[in-house]
Each structure stands twice: as structure tokens, then as C-alpha cells.
Design a protein around this motif. Structure first.
Motif, PDB file in Angstrom:
ATOM      1  N   GLU A  76      33.413  -5.894  -5.090  1.00 19.62           N
ATOM      2  CA  GLU A  76      32.861  -6.881  -4.154  1.00 19.62           C
ATOM      3  C   GLU A  76      31.814  -7.756  -4.841  1.00 19.62           C
ATOM      4  OE1 GLU A  76      34.840  -3.721  -2.119  1.00 19.62           O
ATOM      5  OE2 GLU A  76      33.139  -3.600  -3.518  1.00 19.62           O
ATOM      6  N   MET A  77      30.999  -7.125  -5.699  1.00 19.97           N
ATOM      7  CA  MET A  77      29.986  -7.892  -6.423  1.00 19.97           C
ATOM      8  C   MET A  77      30.619  -8.881  -7.392  1.00 19.97           C
ATOM      9  SD  MET A  77      27.234  -4.897  -7.356  1.00 19.97           S
ATOM     10  CE  MET A  77      26.316  -4.016  -6.087  1.00 19.97           C
ATOM     11  N   THR A  78      31.619  -8.430  -8.138  1.00 15.63           N
ATOM     12  CA  THR A  78      32.248  -9.330  -9.105  1.00 15.63           C
ATOM     13  C   THR A  78      33.030 -10.442  -8.418  1.00 15.63           C
ATOM     14  OG1 THR A  78      34.129  -7.815  -9.307  1.00 15.63           O
ATOM     15  CG2 THR A  78      32.360  -7.598 -10.921  1.00 15.63           C
ATOM     16  N   SER A  79      33.629 -10.132  -7.265  1.00 13.24           N
ATOM     17  CA  SER A  79      34.345 -11.189  -6.521  1.00 13.24           C
ATOM     18  C   SER A  79      33.378 -12.226  -5.983  1.00 13.24           C
ATOM     19  CB  SER A  79      35.157 -10.582  -5.379  1.00 13.24           C
ATOM     20  OG  SER A  79      34.313 -10.011  -4.392  1.00 13.24           O
ATOM     21  N   GLY A  80      32.113 -11.823  -5.805  1.00 12.78           N
ATOM     22  CA  GLY A  80      31.088 -12.760  -5.351  1.00 12.78           C
ATOM     23  C   GLY A  80      30.422 -13.510  -6.485  1.00 12.78           C
ATOM     24  N   GLY A  81      30.848 -13.251  -7.736  1.00  3.58           N
ATOM     25  CA  GLY A  81      30.338 -14.004  -8.872  1.00  3.58           C
ATOM     26  C   GLY A  81      29.453 -13.233  -9.824  1.00  3.58           C
ATOM     27  N   ALA A  82      29.137 -11.958  -9.512  1.00  2.00           N
ATOM     28  CA  ALA A  82      28.285 -11.175 -10.402  1.00  2.00           C
ATOM     29  C   ALA A  82      29.021 -10.867 -11.699  1.00  2.00           C
ATOM     30  CB  ALA A  82      27.866  -9.878  -9.718  1.00  2.00           C
ATOM     31  N   ARG A  83      28.303 -10.927 -12.809  1.00  6.10           N
ATOM     32  CA  ARG A  83      28.864 -10.667 -14.119  1.00  6.10           C
ATOM     33  C   ARG A  83      27.911  -9.757 -14.911  1.00  6.10           C
ATOM     34  NH1 ARG A  83      32.388 -12.293 -11.678  1.00  6.10           N
ATOM     35  NH2 ARG A  83      33.810 -14.036 -12.071  1.00  6.10           N
ATOM     36  N   PRO A  84      28.412  -9.046 -15.926  1.00  7.23           N
ATOM     37  CA  PRO A  84      27.518  -8.222 -16.744  1.00  7.23           C
ATOM     38  C   PRO A  84      26.366  -9.054 -17.303  1.00  7.23           C
ATOM     39  CG  PRO A  84      29.794  -7.664 -17.214  1.00  7.23           C
ATOM     40  CD  PRO A  84      29.832  -8.883 -16.337  1.00  7.23           C
ATOM     41  N   ALA A  85      25.157  -8.561 -17.127  1.00 11.75           N
ATOM     42  CA  ALA A  85      23.973  -9.308 -17.562  1.00 11.75           C
ATOM     43  C   ALA A  85      22.748  -8.412 -17.486  1.00 11.75           C
ATOM     44  CB  ALA A  85      23.759 -10.536 -16.686  1.00 11.75           C
ATOM     45  N   TRP A  86      21.722  -8.800 -18.221  1.00 15.42           N
ATOM     46  CA  TRP A  86      20.398  -8.200 -18.120  1.00 15.42           C
ATOM     47  C   TRP A  86      19.512  -9.117 -17.275  1.00 15.42           C
ATOM     48  CZ3 TRP A  86      18.589  -3.540 -19.416  1.00 15.42           C
ATOM     49  CH2 TRP A  86      19.332  -2.753 -20.317  1.00 15.42           C
ATOM     50  N   VAL A  87      18.759  -8.521 -16.332  1.00 20.48           N
ATOM     51  CA  VAL A  87      17.839  -9.272 -15.479  1.00 20.48           C
ATOM     52  C   VAL A  87      16.509  -8.513 -15.433  1.00 20.48           C
ATOM     53  CG1 VAL A  87      17.476 -10.364 -13.236  1.00 20.48           C
ATOM     54  CG2 VAL A  87      19.802 -10.007 -14.072  1.00 20.48           C
ATOM     55  N   ALA A  88      15.401  -9.240 -15.451  1.00 14.25           N
ATOM     56  CA  ALA A  88      14.077  -8.609 -15.450  1.00 14.25           C
ATOM     57  C   ALA A  88      13.433  -8.679 -14.072  1.00 14.25           C
ATOM     58  CB  ALA A  88      13.172  -9.293 -16.461  1.00 14.25           C
ATOM     59  N   TYR A  89      12.515  -7.742 -13.848  1.00 12.88           N
ATOM     60  CA  TYR A  89      11.671  -7.710 -12.652  1.00 12.88           C
ATOM     61  C   TYR A  89      10.254  -8.105 -13.057  1.00 12.88           C
ATOM     62  CZ  TYR A  89      15.180  -4.967 -10.031  1.00 12.88           C
ATOM     63  OH  TYR A  89      16.315  -4.531  -9.380  1.00 12.88           O
ATOM     64  N   ILE A  90       9.652  -9.004 -12.285  1.00 17.70           N
ATOM     65  CA  ILE A  90       8.286  -9.456 -12.544  1.00 17.70           C
ATOM     66  C   ILE A  90       7.410  -9.067 -11.364  1.00 17.70           C
ATOM     67  CG2 ILE A  90       6.815 -11.457 -12.988  1.00 17.70           C
ATOM     68  CD1 ILE A  90       9.268 -12.832 -14.219  1.00 17.70           C
ATOM     69  N   ASP A  91       6.263  -8.491 -11.647  1.00 20.39           N
ATOM     70  CA  ASP A  91       5.373  -7.992 -10.602  1.00 20.39           C
ATOM     71  C   ASP A  91       4.672  -9.134  -9.862  1.00 20.39           C
ATOM     72  OD1 ASP A  91       3.818  -5.780  -9.300  1.00 20.39           O
ATOM     73  OD2 ASP A  91       2.162  -6.852 -10.236  1.00 20.39           O
ATOM     74  N   VAL A  92       4.618  -9.016  -8.538  1.00 18.53           N
ATOM     75  CA  VAL A  92       3.866  -9.961  -7.708  1.00 18.53           C
ATOM     76  C   VAL A  92       3.111  -9.192  -6.634  1.00 18.53           C
ATOM     77  CG1 VAL A  92       5.463 -11.888  -8.088  1.00 18.53           C
ATOM     78  CG2 VAL A  92       5.805 -10.383  -6.122  1.00 18.53           C
ATOM     79  N   ALA A  93       2.031  -9.773  -6.147  1.00 16.41           N
ATOM     80  CA  ALA A  93       1.234  -9.127  -5.110  1.00 16.41           C
ATOM     81  C   ALA A  93       1.889  -9.237  -3.743  1.00 16.41           C
ATOM     82  CB  ALA A  93      -0.167  -9.745  -5.077  1.00 16.41           C
ATOM     83  N   ASP A  94       2.619 -10.329  -3.494  1.00 20.30           N
ATOM     84  CA  ASP A  94       3.228 -10.581  -2.190  1.00 20.30           C
ATOM     85  C   ASP A  94       4.607 -11.193  -2.418  1.00 20.30           C
ATOM     86  OD1 ASP A  94       4.036 -11.776   0.298  1.00 20.30           O
ATOM     87  OD2 ASP A  94       1.941 -11.758   0.963  1.00 20.30           O
ATOM     88  N   VAL A  95       5.651 -10.406  -2.215  1.00 20.60           N
ATOM     89  CA  VAL A  95       7.013 -10.872  -2.484  1.00 20.60           C
ATOM     90  C   VAL A  95       7.391 -12.041  -1.595  1.00 20.60           C
ATOM     91  CG1 VAL A  95       9.460 -10.214  -2.357  1.00 20.60           C
ATOM     92  CG2 VAL A  95       7.803  -8.667  -3.410  1.00 20.60           C
ATOM     93  N   ASP A  96       7.122 -11.944  -0.309  1.00 22.59           N
ATOM     94  CA  ASP A  96       7.565 -12.988   0.629  1.00 22.59           C
ATOM     95  C   ASP A  96       6.869 -14.317   0.357  1.00 22.59           C
ATOM     96  OD1 ASP A  96       9.277 -11.435   2.856  1.00 22.59           O
ATOM     97  OD2 ASP A  96       7.643 -10.170   2.179  1.00 22.59           O
ATOM     98  N   ARG A  97       5.588 -14.258   0.083  1.00 24.31           N
ATOM     99  CA  ARG A  97       4.855 -15.489  -0.220  1.00 24.31           C
ATOM    100  C   ARG A  97       5.362 -16.100  -1.529  1.00 24.31           C
ATOM    101  NH1 ARG A  97      -1.509 -15.058   0.022  1.00 24.31           N
ATOM    102  NH2 ARG A  97      -0.905 -14.680   2.204  1.00 24.31           N
ATOM    103  N   THR A  98       5.646 -15.250  -2.513  1.00 22.09           N
ATOM    104  CA  THR A  98       6.144 -15.738  -3.797  1.00 22.09           C
ATOM    105  C   THR A  98       7.510 -16.386  -3.633  1.00 22.09           C
ATOM    106  OG1 THR A  98       4.921 -14.011  -4.967  1.00 22.09           O
ATOM    107  CG2 THR A  98       6.718 -15.088  -6.159  1.00 22.09           C
ATOM    108  N   VAL A  99       8.387 -15.762  -2.848  1.00 18.75           N
ATOM    109  CA  VAL A  99       9.722 -16.321  -2.618  1.00 18.75           C
ATOM    110  C   VAL A  99       9.614 -17.680  -1.928  1.00 18.75           C
ATOM    111  CG1 VAL A  99      11.862 -16.031  -1.305  1.00 18.75           C
ATOM    112  CG2 VAL A  99      10.927 -14.115  -2.609  1.00 18.75           C
TER     113      VAL A  99
END
Length: 260
Positions: free
Chosen positions: A58-81
């Protein structure tokens, strides 16, 4: 887990063959894997580096492909988004809570490079334990040593990430016709660099360089075990060497280390 706004705190491999990926990276970087079959934790020499996410059909049919992705720390996710969207970025996965993990969202910068923002929940028994997935203070084998953004618009990228995370430019290296390789400082350490996207890269993206003990041995391992080496070891400032390549499933990554 004690972190700071704008720090890299986790690296995630999305792959179409989890078993094969575990075998490849354990031999290359000495990583061990454990946890739920649906999400494997990656541990290096001095602690956790990230996770391995098996991609479903389902993920690959939606366009996901093998890759590396990083997580960056934030104090407030919703405000940052909300700030990211207001500045031209996109939301790939809306903010959500994961029990005992934290709140996170997957986004892109205005040029399309994906990353996660996250406010982690610290372990109950180790609330002050720092994340060392990115080894900012000293070399750690198997940990990330450098974060590099190849961008269609480096000037716009500086405005975006500087405003969002407080990153600042700390010098550069002239690459001639290719443009400038501009170093990122965050607080008292270097995070990596921002550079113009090279013609061989299809889109703007982050690359992550993991530390090895012997760069030539690592290059040989990649070629002998189904990976692809994009370039021979190249000397970098400080006397070490770096390479770029991809694993057998096609996820691109970098390595850095000495020549023995």
C-alpha cells in the motif's frame, strides 16, 4: 531523551526488503536490529541510531520508495508544521502521537526535500539520556557524522531552515561551477552543509553520512554485496574520506571515515 530544537535525533530507513537491508547494513556498519517486525530499531556502537520501516504494498502504491529520512527535534510539532506550510513546505503525514515515542509529522521543505519533525517522549527510566543518533561531539562508529542538503535553491533553504531551527551559516567551500558548499552550525557544533543540487540528483533531498573505521573496506563491501557505489572515496577537509552509494534496495546514503 534530552534534545534541543533543531537537532537531528533519529534516522529512518524505509525499505522494500527488511531482511536483506538488515544483512547489508549489519555487515557494513556493524548495526544490530531488534524490536517489532513492523518497525525495527537500529543500534550502533554507542546507542540507537534510528529505525527500519518495511514498506508495505500500500505504501509503495502510494509512491513510497526506499530512502533514508531524518527526524529533527522541535518543541511544538503542530506550530512547526503550520509554519512550514505557511512558508511553502508540504505535509506528507499529518501530526500524530505515538505512545511512548512522541508526536511527529512528515513534511517537506519548499524545494521538496522530506524530513520529520518530532517532539520525543523521553524514556521513563532515562529522562535525561541524550540522543546520539547524530554524533555531534565526537566520532562514533555507525552513528551519523554529517547531514547534507542538496537543494534546488540553497538561498531559500537557508532562509527556511534558519528561521525554523536557528541554524546559521559558518563558512563555505567553493566548488567552482557547482557552486558553494555552505556549512551549517547549530549551537556549539556543526550539523552538516547545504549545497546546490547536482544534475545527477533527481530532486532536492537530504543525505546522511554514517561513520566507518575504513572507507576503502566499506567501498569494497558495498560493491561486493549488491549495493551501488556512486563515486570513489574523496578526501574531505580534516583528512578523512567520504563516499556516496545506495543499498541493494535503492536507498541512497553516505559514509565517512579514514583511509587505513
Amino acid at each position: 531523551m534530552t534534545t534541543a530544537q533543531g537537532n537531528f535525533i533519529w534516522y529512518e530507513l524505509m525499505t522494500t526488503d527488511a531482511s536483506a537491508a538488515e544483512g547489508f547494513y549489519s555487515g557494513l556498519l556493524g548495526w544490530t536490529f531488534d524490536g517489532d517486525p513492523h518497525y525495527r530499531h537500529i543500534t550502533a556502537s554507542e546507542g540507537m541510531v534510528g529505525g527500519l520501516l518495511p514498506l508495505t504494498p500500500e505504501m509503495t502504491s502510494g509512491g513510497a520508495r526506499p530512502a533514508w529520512v531524518a527526524y529533527i527535534d522541535v518543541a511544538d510539532v503542530d506550530r512547526t508544521v503550520a509554519t512550514i506550510e505557511a512558508q511553502g513546505g508540504r505535509v506528507l503525514m499529518p501530526a500524530r502521537d505515538m505512545e511512548n515515542v512522541g508526536r511527529m509529522a512528515m513534511v517537506t521543505d519548499p524545494q521538496g526535500a522530506p524530513f520529520y519533525v518530532m517532539h520525543p517522549t523521553p524514556p521513563a527510566d532515562r529522562p535525561e539520556e541524550p540522543s546520539n543518533a547524530f554524533a555531534a561531539d565526537r566520532p562514533m562508529l555507525g552513528h551519523c557524522a554529517w547531514n547534507e542538503l542538496s537543494s534546488d535553491d540553497p538561498t531559500a533553504a537557508w532562509t527556511f531552515y534558519g528561521g525554523l531551527f536557528g541554524w546559521v551559516k559558518d563558512g563555505d567551500m567553493d566548488m567552482g561551477e557547482l557552486g558553494k558548499y555552505e556549512f551549517i552550525r547549530h549551537g556549539n557544533h556543526m550539523l552538516g552543509a547545504i549545497m546546490p543540487r547536482m544534475p545527477q540528483m533527481p530532486v532536492s533531498a537530504w543525505s546522511f553520512y554514517f561513520r566507518v573505521a575504513d572507507i576503502d573496506a566499506a567501498a569494497g563491501y558495498i560493491k561486493a554485496n549488491g549495493g551501488t557505489l556512486f563515486m570513489d572515496p574523496m578526501e574531505i577537509p580534516g583528512g578523512e574520506f567520504s563516499i556516496n552509494g545506495s543499498d541493494p534496495q535503492g536507498a541512497a546514503f553516505g559514509l565517512v571515515g579514514p583511509r587505513r
